[in-house]
Scaffold this motif. Structure first.
Motif, PDB file in Angstrom:
ATOM      1  N   UNK A 177       0.828  -1.205   0.000  1.00  0.00           N
ATOM      2  CA  UNK A 177       0.000   0.000   0.000  1.00  0.00           C
ATOM      3  C   UNK A 177       0.862   1.255   0.000  1.00  0.00           C
ATOM      4  N   UNK A 178       1.917   1.235   0.776  1.00  0.00           N
ATOM      5  CA  UNK A 178       2.815   2.392   0.845  1.00  0.00           C
ATOM      6  C   UNK A 178       3.491   2.608  -0.502  1.00  0.00           C
ATOM      7  N   UNK A 179       3.946   1.532  -1.145  1.00  0.00           N
ATOM      8  CA  UNK A 179       4.606   1.652  -2.442  1.00  0.00           C
ATOM      9  C   UNK A 179       3.651   2.213  -3.491  1.00  0.00           C
ATOM     10  N   UNK A 180       2.416   1.747  -3.510  1.00  0.00           N
ATOM     11  CA  UNK A 180       1.427   2.252  -4.461  1.00  0.00           C
ATOM     12  C   UNK A 180       1.140   3.725  -4.178  1.00  0.00           C
ATOM     13  N   UNK A 239       1.739   6.818  -6.794  1.00  0.00           N
ATOM     14  CA  UNK A 239       0.654   7.717  -7.200  1.00  0.00           C
ATOM     15  C   UNK A 239       1.020   9.168  -6.912  1.00  0.00           C
ATOM     16  N   UNK A 240       1.582   9.424  -5.747  1.00  0.00           N
ATOM     17  CA  UNK A 240       1.988  10.788  -5.400  1.00  0.00           C
ATOM     18  C   UNK A 240       3.058  11.284  -6.366  1.00  0.00           C
ATOM     19  N   UNK A 241       4.011  10.442  -6.696  1.00  0.00           N
ATOM     20  CA  UNK A 241       5.065  10.832  -7.635  1.00  0.00           C
ATOM     21  C   UNK A 241       4.481  11.138  -9.007  1.00  0.00           C
ATOM     22  N   UNK A 242       3.564  10.290  -9.484  1.00  0.00           N
ATOM     23  CA  UNK A 242       2.942  10.512 -10.789  1.00  0.00           C
ATOM     24  C   UNK A 242       2.176  11.832 -10.806  1.00  0.00           C
ATOM     25  N   UNK A 243       1.422  12.100  -9.751  1.00  0.00           N
ATOM     26  CA  UNK A 243       0.696  13.368  -9.674  1.00  0.00           C
ATOM     27  C   UNK A 243       1.649  14.553  -9.635  1.00  0.00           C
ATOM     28  N   UNK A 244       2.741  14.425  -8.915  1.00  0.00           N
ATOM     29  CA  UNK A 244       3.740  15.496  -8.845  1.00  0.00           C
ATOM     30  C   UNK A 244       4.309  15.798 -10.228  1.00  0.00           C
ATOM     31  N   UNK A 245       4.657  14.750 -10.975  1.00  0.00           N
ATOM     32  CA  UNK A 245       5.217  14.948 -12.316  1.00  0.00           C
ATOM     33  C   UNK A 245       4.181  15.593 -13.228  1.00  0.00           C
ATOM     34  N   UNK A 246       2.929  15.127 -13.160  1.00  0.00           N
ATOM     35  CA  UNK A 246       1.873  15.679 -14.009  1.00  0.00           C
ATOM     36  C   UNK A 246       1.625  17.152 -13.697  1.00  0.00           C
ATOM     37  N   UNK A 247       1.612  17.506 -12.429  1.00  0.00           N
ATOM     38  CA  UNK A 247       1.323  18.883 -12.032  1.00  0.00           C
ATOM     39  C   UNK A 247       2.487  19.812 -12.351  1.00  0.00           C
TER      40      UNK A 247
END
Length: 58
Positions: A7-10, A14-22
């Protein structure tokens, strides 16, 4: 214990992907395009292999 780590890895992913997108949407779009191109190339290679195998491996 393994479920919590998963769960922590997922969550981190997700947080990293959102950071890159933003922070850089154009670069994120390039990453998605590269990913889909890789999937397309892999599917083509599997299709070529299956055709080769169906023709008796010649």
């Amino acid at each position: 214990m393994a479920v919590n780590s998963k769960k922590i890895a997922v969550y981190v992913l997700v947080v990293f992907a959102l950071y890159v997108i933003i922070t850089d949407p154009a670069k994120a779009a390039d990453y998605v395009q590269i990913g889909f191109q890789g999937i397309s190339d892999a599917a083509g290679a599997v299709g070529d292999f299956m055709t080769w195998a169906a023709n008796g491996g010649e």
